[in-house]
Design an enzyme around this catalytic site. Sequence first.
Site, short mmCIF file in Angstrom:
data_model
loop_
_atom_site.label_atom_id
_atom_site.label_comp_id
_atom_site.label_asym_id
_atom_site.label_seq_id
_atom_site.Cartn_x
_atom_site.Cartn_y
_atom_site.Cartn_z
NE ARG A 162 27.97 14.23 -41.44
CZ ARG A 162 28.57 15.15 -40.50
NH1 ARG A 162 29.31 16.19 -40.85
NH2 ARG A 162 28.50 14.95 -39.40
CB SER A 237 24.87 11.08 -37.99
OG SER A 237 25.61 11.80 -36.83
CD GLU A 333 26.02 11.07 -41.91
OE1 GLU A 333 26.80 10.12 -41.59
OE2 GLU A 333 26.13 12.29 -41.28
N1 EPU Z 1 20.15 16.57 -29.40
C1 EPU Z 1 19.08 16.08 -28.54
N2 EPU Z 1 18.78 15.01 -28.43
C2 EPU Z 1 19.74 13.80 -28.80
C3 EPU Z 1 20.85 14.36 -29.72
C4 EPU Z 1 21.09 15.71 -29.79
O1 EPU Z 1 18.08 16.96 -28.22
O2 EPU Z 1 19.55 12.65 -28.69
C5 EPU Z 1 20.49 18.08 -29.50
C6 EPU Z 1 21.63 18.36 -28.42
O3 EPU Z 1 21.26 18.67 -27.09
C7 EPU Z 1 22.16 19.53 -29.28
C8 EPU Z 1 21.93 19.17 -30.75
O4 EPU Z 1 20.69 18.60 -30.62
O5 EPU Z 1 21.48 20.80 -28.52
C9 EPU Z 1 23.17 18.95 -31.33
O6 EPU Z 1 23.59 17.65 -30.68
P1 EPU Z 1 25.37 17.38 -31.09
O7 EPU Z 1 26.02 18.55 -30.72
O8 EPU Z 1 25.48 16.15 -30.49
O9 EPU Z 1 25.29 17.17 -32.56
P2 EPU Z 1 24.54 16.66 -33.67
O10 EPU Z 1 23.83 17.69 -34.68
O11 EPU Z 1 23.39 15.51 -32.90
C10 EPU Z 1 26.35 16.31 -35.53
C11 EPU Z 1 26.91 15.29 -36.60
C12 EPU Z 1 27.89 14.50 -35.71
C13 EPU Z 1 28.91 15.30 -34.92
C14 EPU Z 1 28.40 16.22 -34.08
C15 EPU Z 1 29.20 16.99 -33.57
C16 EPU Z 1 25.33 15.41 -38.39
C17 EPU Z 1 24.26 14.39 -38.76
N3 EPU Z 1 25.82 14.88 -37.17
O12 EPU Z 1 25.41 15.57 -34.40
O13 EPU Z 1 28.47 13.47 -36.69
O14 EPU Z 1 29.80 14.22 -34.12
O15 EPU Z 1 27.37 17.09 -34.79
O16 EPU Z 1 29.84 17.97 -34.57
O17 EPU Z 1 25.58 16.47 -38.76
C18 EPU Z 1 28.41 11.49 -37.73
O18 EPU Z 1 28.16 12.10 -38.84
O19 EPU Z 1 28.33 10.31 -37.64
C19 EPU Z 1 28.24 12.19 -36.42
C20 EPU Z 1 28.41 11.61 -35.20
#
Ligand code: EPU
Length: 337
Positions: A162, A237, A333
């Site tokens: 990012r 995010s 972010e």
């Molecule tokens: N999780 C929770 N609770 C929540 C959300 C997530 O426990 O409310 C846990 C999930 O269960 C999982 C882990 O966190 O174990 C990761 O969750 P997820 O795969 O949804 O990905 P993220 O790390 O929450 C990142 C990006 C997203 C992108 C997804 C998929 C960042 C800040 N965000 O989210 O990007 O779509 O991975 O690759 O890196 C964006 O930048 O706007 C965005 C949506």
Amino acid sequence: MQIIENKNLKQLNTFGVNAFAKHFVEVNTVEELRVALKDNRFPDKFILGGGSNMLLTKDIEGLVIHINLKGISIDFEDENSVHLKVMAGENWHQLVLNCLENNYGGIENLSLIPGNTGTAPIQNIGAYGVELKDVFVSCEAINVESGKHKTFSLEKCDFGYRSSVFKTIEKGNYIITSVTLQLTKKDHNLNTGYGAIQDELTKMQVTHPTIQDVSKAVIAIRQSKLPDPKELGNSGSFFKNPVVDKASFENFLARFPEAPYYKVSENAYKIPAGWLIELAGFKGKRFGDAGVHENQALVLVNYGNASGGEILELSKKIRQSVLNKFGIAIEPEVNVI
Ligand code: EPU
């Protein structure tokens, strides 16, 4: 070019907050952009692309320049690949769809990301195991002060999680006018390693996925977790996933052994901010019209009439609470204006 006075930016930011531009101009060509930048009546200029990665907490003095440069062309093509030059004002997801229609592979995992192509390099957009840097060739930009043109190669962009040179040493110095991507025409390099994609493909009963299938899977996952800004104001995010060193990580894991995490390197571990925020008790919570999304705690939402200030307050409350509970600092972010 017509300068509009006191324009409401509600429709031009995906959070859908009310904020006014004292002076506003839309530029449709690079030449118009240069003219707008040179307009001495307004010493302060503010660049607005897709409005998908910002939280407006106040009205904007000076001149808001809305980048509306359009066009997609082929810079280079051979049997296997194509270099697409995409103007900054092209909507990112429309570009992805256009590529899928032409069977150009490489950005299918980045389906449905809001915003315009010109802002994609600034934060090196990424999702489901792919980042913009993986297909990036170069971008063209205009220096805000001199109006001079510069090409940024992949190396010069210094992409990170990012992050890019446009968020660090060159912050505010350049306006990206076009981005060139290298895409495959055949033997696509599919990226289905991200757990949720494989699960979704299985659900779709697809055993030999095409790039179109991968895009459909990503769209289904995003639609189930992330709110559509047209229906519920948001900026994806709101926070970055924090990266902590090994000592802090081990300390954290001893206290929260069930926490999900990714090892980034020997001494760096990424912890999902969404998990931290959920455990801090904020998931699905609403404070007036500002809230935390019920399916993804990383996403702050505007239920209608929240002001940027109210959303900012909520974000501060969350950061403090996560810091108190876990001893981990999370950073926004989105750009807070
Ligand atoms: N999780 C929770 N609770 C929540 C959300 C997530 O426990 O409310 C846990 C999930 O269960 C999982 C882990 O966190 O174990 C990761 O969750 P997820 O795969 O949804 O990905 P993220 O790390 O929450 C990142 C990006 C997203 C992108 C997804 C998929 C960042 C800040 N965000 O989210 O990007 O779509 O991975 O690759 O890196 C964006 O930048 O706007 C965005 C949506």
